[in-house]
Write a protein that holds these residues in place. Structure first.
Motif, PDB file in Angstrom:
ATOM      1  N   LEU A   1     -48.537 -80.094 102.443  1.00 24.63           N
ATOM      2  CA  LEU A   1     -47.097 -79.907 102.652  1.00 24.63           C
ATOM      3  C   LEU A   1     -46.719 -78.435 102.558  1.00 24.63           C
ATOM      4  CD1 LEU A   1     -45.590 -82.913 100.658  1.00 24.63           C
ATOM      5  CD2 LEU A   1     -45.529 -82.566 103.128  1.00 24.63           C
ATOM      6  N   ASP A   2     -47.295 -77.727 101.622  1.00 27.63           N
ATOM      7  CA  ASP A   2     -47.021 -76.301 101.476  1.00 27.63           C
ATOM      8  C   ASP A   2     -47.447 -75.545 102.728  1.00 27.63           C
ATOM      9  OD1 ASP A   2     -46.173 -74.027  99.893  1.00 27.63           O
ATOM     10  OD2 ASP A   2     -48.310 -73.504  99.751  1.00 27.63           O
ATOM     11  N   SER A   3     -48.598 -75.914 103.260  1.00 25.05           N
ATOM     12  CA  SER A   3     -49.079 -75.286 104.489  1.00 25.05           C
ATOM     13  C   SER A   3     -48.133 -75.569 105.651  1.00 25.05           C
ATOM     14  CB  SER A   3     -50.475 -75.805 104.813  1.00 25.05           C
ATOM     15  OG  SER A   3     -50.924 -75.297 106.037  1.00 25.05           O
ATOM     16  N   LEU A   4     -47.679 -76.818 105.762  1.00 29.34           N
ATOM     17  CA  LEU A   4     -46.731 -77.175 106.828  1.00 29.34           C
ATOM     18  C   LEU A   4     -45.412 -76.422 106.668  1.00 29.34           C
ATOM     19  CD1 LEU A   4     -47.243 -81.045 107.099  1.00 29.34           C
ATOM     20  CD2 LEU A   4     -47.871 -79.322 108.791  1.00 29.34           C
ATOM     21  N   ILE A   5     -44.934 -76.313 105.442  1.00 29.08           N
ATOM     22  CA  ILE A   5     -43.680 -75.586 105.192  1.00 29.08           C
ATOM     23  C   ILE A   5     -43.841 -74.121 105.554  1.00 29.08           C
ATOM     24  CG2 ILE A   5     -42.137 -74.776 103.338  1.00 29.08           C
ATOM     25  CD1 ILE A   5     -42.551 -77.572 102.043  1.00 29.08           C
ATOM     26  N   THR A   6     -44.990 -73.555 105.177  1.00 26.16           N
ATOM     27  CA  THR A   6     -45.242 -72.148 105.506  1.00 26.16           C
ATOM     28  C   THR A   6     -45.269 -71.939 107.015  1.00 26.16           C
ATOM     29  OG1 THR A   6     -46.504 -71.873 103.466  1.00 26.16           O
ATOM     30  CG2 THR A   6     -46.860 -70.231 105.178  1.00 26.16           C
ATOM     31  N   LYS A   7     -45.931 -72.832 107.740  1.00 30.80           N
ATOM     32  CA  LYS A   7     -45.982 -72.733 109.206  1.00 30.80           C
ATOM     33  C   LYS A   7     -44.596 -72.894 109.806  1.00 30.80           C
ATOM     34  CE  LYS A   7     -50.724 -74.380 109.846  1.00 30.80           C
ATOM     35  NZ  LYS A   7     -51.552 -75.490 110.348  1.00 30.80           N
ATOM     36  N   SER A   8     -43.850 -73.876 109.306  1.00 28.50           N
ATOM     37  CA  SER A   8     -42.500 -74.109 109.829  1.00 28.50           C
ATOM     38  C   SER A   8     -41.607 -72.908 109.554  1.00 28.50           C
ATOM     39  CB  SER A   8     -41.888 -75.359 109.194  1.00 28.50           C
ATOM     40  OG  SER A   8     -42.633 -76.493 109.549  1.00 28.50           O
ATOM     41  N   THR A   9     -41.686 -72.368 108.354  1.00 28.00           N
ATOM     42  CA  THR A   9     -40.887 -71.196 108.004  1.00 28.00           C
ATOM     43  C   THR A   9     -41.233 -70.024 108.906  1.00 28.00           C
ATOM     44  OG1 THR A   9     -40.786 -71.942 105.702  1.00 28.00           O
ATOM     45  CG2 THR A   9     -40.279 -69.635 106.106  1.00 28.00           C
TER      46      THR A   9
END
Length: 98
Positions: A70-78
């Motif tokens: 989830l952290d990786s996805l949030i970082t990519k989305s951000t």
């Protein structure tokens, strides 16, 4: 006669001592058996609790992996949102400069 009484007394005393030792030995054996039973119960309880701890550890590891994803996805989305916002800001700057 005194020797006969003394030897009878000695024989009775020794018999009493031997019987007492036998009783003490039986009591000691019973106590040891009770201690062994309690130790086995404690061992079983400890093993059950260790299984629970291992299960919790496994759940924590699984959830930790999910959090990393989830952290990786949030970082990519951000990063994507920042990129889009920056491109729009740059476009607005170009429009305002003209």
């Amino acid at each position: 006669m005194k020797k006969h009484k003394y030897s009878n007394f000695l024989l009775i005393t020794l018999t009493g001592v031997l019987v007492s030792c036998g009783d003490i030995s039986k009591q000691a054996e019973e106590k040891i058996n009770q201690l062994n039973a309690k130790a086995e119960k404690l061992d079983s309880l400890v093993n059950k609790e260790l299984k629970k701890v291992n299960s919790l550890d496994s759940i924590i590891n699984t959830e930790g992996a999910k959090v990393k994803k989830l952290d990786s996805l949030i970082t990519k989305s951000t990063s994507k949102i920042d990129s889009i916002a920056n491109s729009k800001l740059n476009l607005l700057k170009k429009i305002n400069n003209n």
